[in-house]
Scaffold this motif. Structure first.
Motif, PDB file in Angstrom:
ATOM      1  N   ASN A  19       0.823  -1.220   0.000  1.00 35.22           N
ATOM      2  CA  ASN A  19       0.000   0.000   0.000  1.00 35.22           C
ATOM      3  C   ASN A  19       0.859   1.272   0.000  1.00 35.22           C
ATOM      4  O   ASN A  19       0.475   2.302  -0.542  1.00 35.22           O
ATOM      5  N   LYS A  20       2.081   1.196   0.610  1.00 35.27           N
ATOM      6  CA  LYS A  20       2.978   2.360   0.586  1.00 35.27           C
ATOM      7  C   LYS A  20       3.501   2.605  -0.829  1.00 35.27           C
ATOM      8  O   LYS A  20       3.626   3.752  -1.265  1.00 35.27           O
ATOM      9  N   ILE A  21       3.826   1.534  -1.525  1.00 33.50           N
ATOM     10  CA  ILE A  21       4.290   1.661  -2.925  1.00 33.50           C
ATOM     11  C   ILE A  21       3.179   2.278  -3.770  1.00 33.50           C
ATOM     12  O   ILE A  21       3.419   3.211  -4.556  1.00 33.50           O
ATOM     13  N   ASP A  22       1.935   1.773  -3.576  1.00 28.23           N
ATOM     14  CA  ASP A  22       0.794   2.298  -4.332  1.00 28.23           C
ATOM     15  C   ASP A  22       0.615   3.789  -4.073  1.00 28.23           C
ATOM     16  O   ASP A  22       0.414   4.577  -5.010  1.00 28.23           O
ATOM     17  N   LYS A  23       0.688   4.173  -2.790  1.00 25.69           N
ATOM     18  CA  LYS A  23       0.477   5.573  -2.414  1.00 25.69           C
ATOM     19  C   LYS A  23       1.587   6.460  -2.987  1.00 25.69           C
ATOM     20  O   LYS A  23       1.337   7.539  -3.530  1.00 25.69           O
ATOM     21  N   THR A  24       2.840   5.991  -2.893  1.00 26.43           N
ATOM     22  CA  THR A  24       3.994   6.782  -3.367  1.00 26.43           C
ATOM     23  C   THR A  24       3.931   7.016  -4.868  1.00 26.43           C
ATOM     24  O   THR A  24       4.215   8.120  -5.343  1.00 26.43           O
ATOM     25  N   PHE A  25       3.541   5.997  -5.617  1.00 24.73           N
ATOM     26  CA  PHE A  25       3.550   6.113  -7.073  1.00 24.73           C
ATOM     27  C   PHE A  25       2.164   6.384  -7.668  1.00 24.73           C
ATOM     28  O   PHE A  25       1.990   6.341  -8.891  1.00 24.73           O
TER      29      PHE A  25
END
Length: 201
Positions: A185-191
């Motif tokens: 979910n952090k990767i999704d939010k960052t990108f």
């Protein structure tokens, strides 16, 4: 009328007699006012105009510019121009003769008769009708089976490409999780990857 144009309109042979030798600008500034009645201040401008038009040659030697216009060059230039014009005239005459023959040939059997007039009107009417029908067909182009099939094929290619990129994104996310220990979910939010991001059915 400018001094330049008045000098150019002068008789070529007279114009060239001034430059049957090689001169520097200072020499011409002395000769031109006497021979042509041009003010000494305008000589440089007129001379440059003649150089630009190819009527006078100019060459820089050392620190000085030398100017000349020998009659033989003008004669050769005129001869060359005459040859070109004669060649164009000959080609034009041949083309004219060929077109006249074509016209005469086309006139055979084309006498104005009532039937010919009637057929010409009918042809014109049919052409108008064809244009109307083409416009009508254009309106329904979106329903054309061939066009629909092309759209389906384009959609299939686009869908495959989108799913390929989706596959690539999932592979990079998986690699980032393993390599750096990031949460999905952090990767999704960052990108900026949406939560419902998935393959297209």
């Amino acid at each position: 009328m400018s001094v330049s144009s008045s000098l150019k309109e002068d008789d070529n042979s007279t114009q060239l007699t001034v430059l049957k030798d090689v001169f520097q600008l200072k020499d011409l500034e002395k000769i031109a006012p006497k021979e042509k009645g041009i003010t000494a201040m305008s000589v440089k401008e007129v001379l440059q105009s003649l150089v630009d038009d190819g009527m006078v040659d100019c060459e820089r030697i050392g620190t000085s510019n030398y100017y000349w216009a020998f009659p033989s060059k003008a004669l050769h230039a005129r001869k060359h121009k005459l040859e070109v014009l004669e060649s164009q005239l000959s080609e034009g005459s041949q083309k004219h003769a060929s077109l006249q023959k074509s016209i005469e040939k086309a006139k055979i059997g084309r006498c104005e008769t009532e039937e010919r007039t009637r057929l010409a009107k009918e042809l014109s009417s049919l052409r108008d009708q064809r244009e109307q029908l083409k416009a009508e067909v254009e309106k329904y182009k979106d329903c054309d089976p061939q066009v629909m099939e092309e759209i389906r094929q384009a959609n299939k290619v686009a869908k495959e490409a989108a799913n390929r990129w989706t596959d690539n994104i999932f592979a990079i996310k998986s690699w980032a999780k393993r390599k750096f220990g990031f949460e999905g979910n952090k990767i999704d939010k960052t990108f900026g990857i949406p939560e419902d991001f998935d393959y297209i059915d």
